[in-house]
Design an enzyme around this catalytic site. Sequence first.
Site, PDB file in Angstrom:
ATOM      1  N   ASP A   9      11.279   0.956  -0.033  1.00 22.26           N
ATOM      2  CA  ASP A   9      10.651   1.905   0.886  1.00 22.26           C
ATOM      3  C   ASP A   9       9.262   1.436   1.284  1.00 22.26           C
ATOM      4  O   ASP A   9       8.859   1.528   2.450  1.00 22.26           O
ATOM      5  CB  ASP A   9      10.537   3.286   0.237  1.00 22.26           C
ATOM      6  CG  ASP A   9      11.861   4.017   0.152  1.00 22.26           C
ATOM      7  OD1 ASP A   9      12.277   4.600   1.170  1.00 22.26           O
ATOM      8  OD2 ASP A   9      12.479   3.997  -0.921  1.00 22.26           O
ATOM      9  N   VAL A  10       8.499   0.970   0.304  1.00 20.76           N
ATOM     10  CA  VAL A  10       7.155   0.467   0.570  1.00 20.76           C
ATOM     11  C   VAL A  10       7.223  -0.755   1.473  1.00 20.76           C
ATOM     12  O   VAL A  10       6.457  -0.894   2.435  1.00 20.76           O
ATOM     13  CB  VAL A  10       6.442   0.120  -0.751  1.00 20.76           C
ATOM     14  CG1 VAL A  10       5.091  -0.543  -0.482  1.00 20.76           C
ATOM     15  CG2 VAL A  10       6.257   1.369  -1.612  1.00 20.76           C
TER      16      VAL A  10
END
Length: 259
Positions: free
Chosen positions: A189-190
């Site tokens: 996600d990051v």
Amino acid sequence: MSNPITYVSVIVPAFNEVRSIAATLGEIRAYFEAKPYDFEVIVAADGDDGTRELVRDLAARDSRLRVIGHHERSGKGRGVREACAIARGDCIGFVDADNKTPISEFDKFEHAFADGADVVIGSRRLPDSHVERPQPWYRRLGSKAFRLALHTVVGLDDIVDTQCGFKFFRRQAALDIFSRQRIDGYMFDVEILYLATDARYLIAQVPVRWRDDGDSRLQLFRGNLRNAVDVLRICLGHNLDPSSAYAREGREAGARHRR
């Protein structure tokens, strides 16, 4: 809406979710059947509890449903990446298999895409977000520490919630970002938000409803250690040299998309 949605691909990454996956898929299909556009659901199912086989049986009766995955646990990031590569929609996104954010929250995403967003992400930390059932206090404390460390090391200061598992992308942005995404675990996600920011895609953050199901698969010590290593990989791999070919490809892709 100058570029209306006509086809949505919903990716559902799952690891041993045989108890919840049928209900989640039922809600997704019922929701999109009421929409004026086509849709498909791709389940990226890892594990050995029968999730993949159950979805395969459902898919035999519904051509809008597909399933991929591995017997071993290959990671949420890998599952979403592999599903994105075969997705057919002009809007591609992923949701949690345990339905932490109700699929009806996509109504808000339609408005964000209509306003020109390339990437729309759900957030549990905006003023109008509604956390119906919070995580235990120790996980909330750990999340706060994680956010502080993340913004210090990677940046993404404008994004208040990187980890909500409810994110959608215009097709071009999705194919560009996931073709360059490499992290297989939770920190993907990051990475995708870093890549989207680096490519200067327009990111909209939308307040969503969210509820904890009390079934976190993250091992507090080993899992967080692995997450820390992956955050450093993102930083060193994508942020160490801003003039690198990797970063330049992202900026050029974003510029082409906005023309």
